[in-house]
Scaffold this motif. Structure first.
Motif, PDB file in Angstrom:
ATOM      1  N   SER A 100       1.645  14.498   1.137  1.00 53.66           N
ATOM      2  CA  SER A 100       1.008  13.311   1.699  1.00 53.66           C
ATOM      3  C   SER A 100       0.193  13.663   2.937  1.00 53.66           C
ATOM      4  O   SER A 100      -0.652  12.896   3.367  1.00 53.66           O
ATOM      5  CB  SER A 100       2.067  12.263   2.051  1.00 53.66           C
ATOM      6  OG  SER A 100       2.794  12.686   3.180  1.00 53.66           O
ATOM      7  N   LYS A 132       2.494   1.796  -3.356  1.00 52.42           N
ATOM      8  CA  LYS A 132       1.511   2.184  -4.374  1.00 52.42           C
ATOM      9  C   LYS A 132       1.124   3.652  -4.208  1.00 52.42           C
ATOM     10  O   LYS A 132       1.122   4.429  -5.165  1.00 52.42           O
ATOM     11  CB  LYS A 132       0.270   1.284  -4.235  1.00 52.42           C
ATOM     12  CG  LYS A 132      -0.583   1.248  -5.483  1.00 52.42           C
ATOM     13  CD  LYS A 132      -1.639   0.153  -5.392  1.00 52.42           C
ATOM     14  CE  LYS A 132      -2.963   0.661  -5.910  1.00 52.42           C
ATOM     15  NZ  LYS A 132      -4.050   0.558  -4.953  1.00 52.42           N
ATOM     16  N   GLU A 133       0.803   4.032  -2.980  1.00 48.26           N
ATOM     17  CA  GLU A 133       0.355   5.411  -2.762  1.00 48.26           C
ATOM     18  C   GLU A 133       1.497   6.403  -2.972  1.00 48.26           C
ATOM     19  O   GLU A 133       1.288   7.499  -3.494  1.00 48.26           O
ATOM     20  CB  GLU A 133      -0.250   5.552  -1.365  1.00 48.26           C
ATOM     21  CG  GLU A 133      -1.537   4.770  -1.264  1.00 48.26           C
ATOM     22  CD  GLU A 133      -2.362   5.142  -0.039  1.00 48.26           C
ATOM     23  OE1 GLU A 133      -2.059   6.155   0.615  1.00 48.26           O
ATOM     24  OE2 GLU A 133      -3.307   4.388   0.242  1.00 48.26           O
ATOM     25  N   LYS A 154       0.834  -1.197   0.000  1.00 47.84           N
ATOM     26  CA  LYS A 154       0.000   0.000   0.000  1.00 47.84           C
ATOM     27  C   LYS A 154       0.874   1.254   0.000  1.00 47.84           C
ATOM     28  O   LYS A 154       0.639   2.212  -0.741  1.00 47.84           O
ATOM     29  CB  LYS A 154      -0.899  -0.015   1.246  1.00 47.84           C
ATOM     30  CG  LYS A 154      -1.798   1.193   1.346  1.00 47.84           C
ATOM     31  CD  LYS A 154      -2.636   1.174   2.620  1.00 47.84           C
ATOM     32  CE  LYS A 154      -3.371   2.509   2.705  1.00 47.84           C
ATOM     33  NZ  LYS A 154      -4.095   2.765   3.877  1.00 47.84           N
TER      34      LYS A 154
END
Lengths: 320, 503
Positions: free
Chosen positions: B160, B122-123, B119
């Protein structure tokens, strides 16, 4: 091939294989299952303690006191046993003492912010002194049969110490690679001010590492006492700290922190074990074993830096 | 116009003895690039530190999206949507780009703090791609990335946190020219996504290229905020420089000598290229450039701290200087910009500090000659008017100005022919500045040749016989004494290709 060379543990792995080949050529006795079993068995304590030292060095720290922690823990366990305390309870109490020692180190280093080398230099003497004091200078031996299991017993055909070591290695590899707590260690060691800006508590992280190291040394010393069958407080684990630190550095750890893996360290321990064993089997004069070991350590570390230099090639670096 | 995403009103910040900011207002709207300008010490960085949660203001109100708020610490500010990218990157070189972006974030961990690597990767990749960093593999360790890519990682880290406000402090300082363009593309992309950007920079050209609005600070006060279309370089510089500075600089009574003491020929290193100049006996040559212009590397190269191409001649003879020891042997001395880290040895006494570079001379055989050491330290303490009860005093307890004098004294004791002074008055008060200036003057009068590298314009203009202006690693202009004023100097240093502005 290039990808393999970029794996962190590649240099030490290749070097270890080279050394194995070399010793096998020199002496036919070296390349034998029983000899490898012996090497593993002789280095169980190192393997376990080195897990903790890897974390300490990842922080950019060092722990000179692990040998003394081993002595004070093993001596205490011996005392408990001589007082008739059951082996399991005595072993658990030993581990608790290891944790307490780790907390002492952690408190002064993380909370009082005294440099690790100073704190562990001091506690190296303190813990050793306490061990000698409580032992009254005598050997601890005649451990009961039940206790010997921790050092010599087998479970499912595999020796208990080896099993314990493998389990701990697996747990800590997972911890360092796959948990927030483990990644905090890497971040604090890599750039502590950036870690602080990211909201990571540097003191908490350090404290945790020293306590875990105490725990690991505690476990290692129970196995050590049970395996050797006798403990002398003044000599047990005498050169352990330096050997373990050397193993971490051979395994690719950086003394500046942030870089290193448990897998690498374990190879480092194995490397040192193989070298010592091989030199003896190859009938190198025992007077020259230390010097040769030292030479091979430097060689291993130089090979590590070569890998790093190659990876950094073409990048501007500040040399001052 | 829409509601400001951030408004700061009446912000003041006092430090013991200094008022860094006085009653500053600052408003920021979504989707704008707002440049913040001011000379060194104008209060830019203090304002940015307040905005990013490093300092809390002594007085004033911060409203974020209309709601009054306070930032307890940098993480708190980030969580509330205000992120800063410092001039020096705050990256973990030992970790992957993905991990740098999402270090220790609860949303990237499952039960028992287990990291969800897929995850995270990917992010992180999506985030980096969204700002045009598609060529970066976020699984790579940051130390293997180039500077532009590292900056992209920094920006991605800031974003982010779902940043509404992004502060960029001198974002182009670390970048080579061609990468600045890429950085602008990233900034424009962010602007189109509605992020409000505070762009702190010295560089005029960049401000006019990227900013929508500009706010100028001077002496801790806000001078003005204007749309970029309403200002010119001239008017901006006028706002930044303000009134003329008082007479800090002694008059030059006699001309310097004519013999060339130092000749630098085609020196190249890192960010500086083809630097050539001459320094005559008793002359003060100023080397001025904004941060990142490469003037610092010139000093490092001359003093042998770094190696590079090009030739150096001293007193007509070609010399090879590859270490500070070589430099010393050729009677070169260097007063470095950061006296705490590079100049003084804090726990040592004034005497020990002053005698340090000259100990080989101040020895009898293998032993130190205590009398000679005392003599030298007393001599230079008097000469430089170092104020202390005695030369046994530890330099740790001296004021900044006196510490700086100790650093200068220790190099004078080595009896150099050429003195390189870099930022000789950084962080010292005005009184000590005036004294240091008169000392520098006196030294030149006595025949010492001085290369003065400074980012303070009044200092360079007030002291130098000639001023060399550096921009992006090159000497782009030379002014004779009295030929330039601060406006022209700043213009040359930040926008060299505009012809005919100076003469």
């Amino acid at each position: 091939m290039k990808r393999i060379l970029n794996v962190h543990e590649a240099p030490i792995l290749i070097f270890t294989i080279l050394v194995i080949v070399l010793f096998s050529l020199i002496s036919p006795d070296f390349f034998a299952i029983n000899n490898f079993k012996l090497i593993l068995d002789q280095n169980i304590t190192m393997f376990i303690v080195a897990i903790g030292m890897t974390m300490v060095i990842l922080l950019g720290g060092m722990d000179l006191s692990v040998g003394s922690v081993l002595a004070v823990t093993a001596t205490s366990v011996g005392l408990f046993l001589s007082k008739g305390i059951s082996p399991v309870i005595a072993a658990l109490l030993g581990v608790v003492i290891g944790v307490l020692c780790g907390m002492v180190n952690g408190y002064f280093i993380a909370v009082r912010r005294i440099p690790d080398i100073i704190v562990t230099l001091a506690t190296m003497y303190i813990f050793r002194g306490v061990a000698v004091g409580i032992s009254g200078g005598t050997w601890m031996n005649n451990f009961p049969e039940g206790f010997r299991f921790f050092g010599q017993g087998t479970a499912g055909g595999v020796s208990f110490p080896l099993l314990a070591a493998i389990l701990l290695i697996a747990v800590f590899i997972y911890l360092l690679k796959f948990t927030r707590a483990g990644r905090r260690i890497y971040s604090v060691g890599g750039n502590s001010s950036a870690a602080k800006l990211a909201g990571i508590s540097v003191p908490k992280t350090k404290f945790m590492v020293y306590v875990l190291t105490g725990l690991l040394v505690g476990i290692a010393s129970v196995i050590f006492a049970a395996k050797v069958g006798s403990v002398q407080a003044s000599t047990a684990g005498n050169s352990l700290s330096f050997e373990v630190m050397a193993a971490v550095l051979i395994g690719g750890g950086s003394i500046f922190g942030g870089v290193g893996t448990i897998a690498g360290t374990m190879l480092g321990v194995l490397f040192m074990g193989i070298v010592k064993n091989g030199l003896i089997i190859a009938k190198v004069s025992p007077f020259w074993v230390d010097a040769t070991t030292g030479f091979l350590i430097i060689l291993a570390i130089v090979i590590n830096t070569l890998q790093r230099a190659r990876q950094n090639k073409g990048k501007e670096g500040d040399l001052v | 116009m829409s509601q400001p995403v951030l408004s700061m009103q009446g912000i003041s910040k006092e430090f013991p003895g200094v008022k860094a900011l006085a009653d500053v207002d600052f408003e920021l709207y979504p989707g704008e690039v707002h440049a913040l300008m001011g000379e060194n010490g104008a209060g830019k960085s203090t304002l940015m530190k307040i905005l990013s949660g490093v300092y809390s203001p002594t007085a004033g109100v911060i409203r974020l999206k209309g709601k009054e708020t306070a930032f307890g610490n940098p993480l708190d500010a980030q969580l509330q949507g205000v992120s800063i990218i410092h001039q020096e990157f705050n990256l973990f070189n030992n970790l992957s780009a993905a991990e740098n972006i999402f270090i220790d974030r609860p949303e990237m961990a499952g039960r028992f703090g287990r990291i969800r690597w897929p995850k995270m990767v990917k992010e992180a990749q999506a985030l980096v791609d969204s700002i045009g960093g598609g060529e970066i593999d976020v699984r790579q360790e940051v130390r293997h990335l180039g500077v532009h890519s590292q900056q992209v990682v920094e920006i991605a880290k800031a974003l982010s946190f779902k940043a509404d406000v992004l502060i960029m402090d001198e974002p182009s300082a670390a970048l080579p020219e061609n990468e600045v363009k890429k950085m602008f593309e990233v900034v424009r992309k962010l602007r189109s996504q509605g992020v409000a950007i505070v762009y702190v920079s010295h560089r005029m050209k960049e401000i006019f290229e990227i900013a929508d609005k500009v706010t100028v600070l001077r002496d801790g006060r806000r001078i003005d905020t204007r749309p970029i279309g309403e200002v010119t370089e001239q008017s901006l510089i006028q706002m930044m420089v303000g009134k003329e500075v008082q007479q800090l600089y002694p008059e030059r009574e006699q001309p310097h000598g004519q013999e060339v003491v130092l000749k630098v020929n085609g020196l190249s290193l890192d960010a500086s290229h083809n630097i050539s100049f001459e320094l005559r006996k008793g002359e003060i040559v100023g080397l001025f450039g904004i941060p990142g212009s490469g003037s610092h590397t010139v000093a490092e190269r001359l003093f042998g701290l770094k190696r590079g191409n090009g030739g150096v001649e001293i007193n007509g003879r070609a010399v090879k200087i590859t270490s500070p020891g070589d430099a010393k042997a050729h009677r070169l001395a260097y007063v470095p910009p950061d006296r705490h880290r590079q100049g003084i040895i804090k726990p040592m006494s004034i005497r020990q500090n002053i005698s340090f570079p000259t100990l080989p001379v101040l020895s009898k055989g293998l032993l130190l000659d205590r009398d000679a050491i005392r003599e030298v330290s007393t001599e230079y303490m008097e000469k430089l008017r170092i104020k202390a009860p005695g030369d046994g005093q530890s330099v740790d307890f001296l004021s900044g100005g006196n510490q700086q004098k100790v650093v200068i004294a220790k190099w004078l004791a080595a009896k150099p022919d050429i003195l390189i002074l870099e930022e000789p008055t950084r962080g010292v008060d005005v009184g000590a500045k005036a004294e240091i200036y008169s000392i520098i003057h006196g030294l030149a009068r006595d025949g010492l040749s001085i290369l003065l590298i400074s980012s303070e314009m009044p200092e360079v203009l007030g002291l130098s016989d000639r001023v060399l202006v550096m921009y992006k690693g090159e000497i782009v202009h030379e002014y004779a004494r009295g030929e330039a004023d601060q406006e022209q100097l700043l213009q040359r240093a930040s926008h060299p290709r505009k012809e005919g502005a100076a003469k």
